[in-house]
Design an enzyme around this catalytic site. Structure first.
Site, PDB file in Angstrom:
ATOM      1  N   ARG A 121       0.835  -1.211   0.000  1.00 31.79           N
ATOM      2  CA  ARG A 121       0.000   0.000   0.000  1.00 31.79           C
ATOM      3  C   ARG A 121       0.868   1.258   0.000  1.00 31.79           C
ATOM      4  O   ARG A 121       0.531   2.257  -0.628  1.00 31.79           O
ATOM      5  CB  ARG A 121      -0.963  -0.010   1.191  1.00 31.79           C
ATOM      6  CG  ARG A 121      -2.011   1.098   1.088  1.00 31.79           C
ATOM      7  CD  ARG A 121      -3.110   0.965   2.128  1.00 31.79           C
ATOM      8  NE  ARG A 121      -2.601   1.126   3.484  1.00 31.79           N
ATOM      9  CZ  ARG A 121      -3.320   0.917   4.585  1.00 31.79           C
ATOM     10  NH1 ARG A 121      -4.583   0.514   4.478  1.00 31.79           N
ATOM     11  NH2 ARG A 121      -2.795   1.076   5.782  1.00 31.79           N
ATOM     12  N   LYS A 170      -2.740   6.652   1.374  1.00 30.82           N
ATOM     13  CA  LYS A 170      -2.456   7.058   2.750  1.00 30.82           C
ATOM     14  C   LYS A 170      -1.403   8.153   2.660  1.00 30.82           C
ATOM     15  O   LYS A 170      -0.198   7.897   2.727  1.00 30.82           O
ATOM     16  CB  LYS A 170      -1.955   5.845   3.561  1.00 30.82           C
ATOM     17  CG  LYS A 170      -2.080   6.025   5.053  1.00 30.82           C
ATOM     18  CD  LYS A 170      -1.969   4.700   5.768  1.00 30.82           C
ATOM     19  CE  LYS A 170      -1.835   4.900   7.267  1.00 30.82           C
ATOM     20  NZ  LYS A 170      -3.010   5.509   7.896  1.00 30.82           N
ATOM     21  N   GLU A 209     -16.077   6.350   7.485  1.00 35.04           N
ATOM     22  CA  GLU A 209     -15.157   5.711   8.431  1.00 35.04           C
ATOM     23  C   GLU A 209     -14.853   6.643   9.588  1.00 35.04           C
ATOM     24  O   GLU A 209     -15.323   7.772   9.616  1.00 35.04           O
ATOM     25  CB  GLU A 209     -13.853   5.332   7.707  1.00 35.04           C
ATOM     26  CG  GLU A 209     -13.155   6.526   7.071  1.00 35.04           C
ATOM     27  CD  GLU A 209     -11.900   6.150   6.294  1.00 35.04           C
ATOM     28  OE1 GLU A 209     -11.414   5.029   6.409  1.00 35.04           O
ATOM     29  OE2 GLU A 209     -11.406   7.025   5.572  1.00 35.04           O
TER      30      GLU A 209
HETATM   31  N1  PPE Z   1      -9.027   4.853   7.723  1.00 31.09           N
HETATM   32  C1  PPE Z   1      -8.119   5.831   7.982  1.00 31.09           C
HETATM   33  C2  PPE Z   1      -8.433   7.230   7.609  1.00 31.09           C
HETATM   34  C3  PPE Z   1      -6.909   5.485   8.616  1.00 31.09           C
HETATM   35  O1  PPE Z   1      -6.015   6.440   8.854  1.00 31.09           O
HETATM   36  C4  PPE Z   1      -6.660   4.147   8.969  1.00 31.09           C
HETATM   37  C5  PPE Z   1      -5.377   3.769   9.635  1.00 31.09           C
HETATM   38  C6  PPE Z   1      -7.637   3.173   8.659  1.00 31.09           C
HETATM   39  C7  PPE Z   1      -8.797   3.567   8.031  1.00 31.09           C
HETATM   40  C8  PPE Z   1      -7.425   1.707   8.933  1.00 31.09           C
HETATM   41  O2  PPE Z   1      -6.464   1.178   8.065  1.00 31.09           O
HETATM   42  P1  PPE Z   1      -5.556  -0.076   8.450  1.00 31.09           P
HETATM   43  O3  PPE Z   1      -4.634   0.366   9.524  1.00 31.09           O
HETATM   44  O4  PPE Z   1      -4.863  -0.434   7.197  1.00 31.09           O
HETATM   45  O5  PPE Z   1      -6.485  -1.152   8.908  1.00 31.09           O
HETATM   46  N2  PPE Z   1      -4.800   4.767  10.462  1.00 31.09           N
HETATM   47  C9  PPE Z   1      -3.416   4.718  10.807  1.00 31.09           C
HETATM   48  C10 PPE Z   1      -2.906   6.059  11.305  1.00 31.09           C
HETATM   49  C11 PPE Z   1      -3.411   6.488  12.644  1.00 31.09           C
HETATM   50  C12 PPE Z   1      -2.686   7.723  13.152  1.00 31.09           C
HETATM   51  O6  PPE Z   1      -3.250   8.413  14.039  1.00 31.09           O
HETATM   52  O7  PPE Z   1      -1.575   8.011  12.740  1.00 31.09           O
HETATM   53  C13 PPE Z   1      -3.118   3.592  11.787  1.00 31.09           C
HETATM   54  O8  PPE Z   1      -4.042   3.003  12.359  1.00 31.09           O
HETATM   55  O9  PPE Z   1      -1.944   3.268  11.959  1.00 31.09           O
END
Ligand code: PPE
Length: 316
Positions: A58, A157, A191
């Site tokens: 990713r 991301k 989300e």
């Molecule tokens: N949506 C968003 C907007 C998001 O930032 C995350 C991860 C997710 C969904 C879940 O994705 P995954 O971790 O692949 O299941 N957020 C990352 C950043 C948090 C932060 O504060 O920095 C994390 O969980 O690491």
């Protein structure tokens, strides 16, 4: 924050306090970076990184989407990460790889500015609190809408995109809630500020589809698979705001947060974590810690088992 001894910075392991950038670094001004949040868990066979290859993939895709040429391959970044954890002597930890346009020129077409890459690994506890993981959190629908695919790339991301999440999180925290839920421009549920969302309705698990304006989370995919393997029906479809209030159960998933139940939303009680949430959460936590045989392939073990070949060295 909790720190560690070393950070990997453009191919070198440098002391934590020396991992610095110039104040005119491009990403500092325009948010031109892409990153990952990854977690490593102390398992019976030593530290293991959860779905490491998927996170690295990713990262490469996010970089591609923003025209950032990564100077290291995902494999090189992966090996640097395992070596970093070994050298830092870490067990369970949070891993933050970041690729960003560095110092060289400003302006919006700054291909002269190099792409710098760092990986940090450090201890980071439960993102929404241990209490939240057990008993659920209180969430509020944000007045800020989730970034639209018409203007940005929800599936990437990317650093700058997080200003949207920060506005939502700040608003909900200031209002006394623990998390914000963002809707898209049509008013459908997307989300949390840093997590994907799942609802239970009539015994089925429902979540916005991967083509919605969401980050297609790696834990989201894992939980969908685990839930299906446990025999639940998981439906990916648009979710109306009112369904949040009518849901039997709600939970969030993300790397930092792991799996967190929601017990109240916009002052509508959902209640203590329900049966389905608990069932999926227990299996998910087993998978993270290497206690679920069927999901062991998701783990990238940091240390080589005694007697096995040495891993290839970092080639940069
Ligand atoms: N949506 C968003 C907007 C998001 O930032 C995350 C991860 C997710 C969904 C879940 O994705 P995954 O971790 O692949 O299941 N957020 C990352 C950043 C948090 C932060 O504060 O920095 C994390 O969980 O690491």
């Amino acid at each position: 924050m909790d720190t560690a001894e070393l950070i990997w910075h453009n191919g070198e392991f440098v002391p934590w306090e020396d991992a610095k950038v110039h104040v005119l670094s491009h990403a500092l001004h325009y948010g031109t970076g892409v990153f990952e949040g990854v977690r490593c868990y102390e398992t019976e066979r030593g530290p293991a990184i959860f779905r490491h290859a998927d996170h690295l993939d990713r990262l490469a895709k996010s970089a591609e989407l923003y025209y950032l040429g990564l100077p290291y391959s995902p494999e090189q970044i992966g090996e640097a990460t395992r070596e970093l954890i070994r050298r830092n002597g870490l067990g369970s930890c949070y891993i933050r790889p970041l690729a960003f346009r560095g110092y060289g020129s400003l302006g919006l077409y700054a291909t002269d500015a190099p792409v710098d890459v760092i990986v940090a690994a450090f201890p980071w506890g439960a993102y929404l609190g241990e209490e939240g993981q057990k008993h659920g959190i209180r969430a509020k629908v944000s007045s800020w809408r989730r970034i639209s695919p018409a203007g940005l790339i929800p599936h990437a991301k990317a650093s700058g995109q997080y200003l949207n999440s920060i506005l939502a999180k700040t608003e909900s925290t200031n209002a006394g809630y623990e998390e914000a839920i963002l809707l898209d421009e049509r008013g459908f549920v997307c989300e949390g500020s840093g997590e994907n969302i799942f609802l239970v309705r009539d015994g089925q698990i429902v979540t916005p589809p991967h083509v919605a304006a969401i980050l297609d989370g790696i834990n989201r995919k894992s939980v969908i698979q685990i839930a299906r393997d446990l025999g639940y029906t998981v439906v990916e479809r648009d979710v109306a705001r009112a369904e949040l209030y009518l849901a039997e159960e709600i939970f969030l998933t993300g790397t930092a947060a792991e799996l967190v139940p929601v017990r109240e939303i916009d002052d509508h009680p959902i209640g203590e974590p329900g049966e389905i949430t608990r069932h999926v959460q227990a299996k998910f936590v087993d998978a993270l810690y290497g206690r679920a045989e069927e999901y062991l392939e998701w783990l990238d073990f940091v240390k080589v088992p005694a007697g096995a070949d040495e891993p290839s060295k970092v080639s940069s």
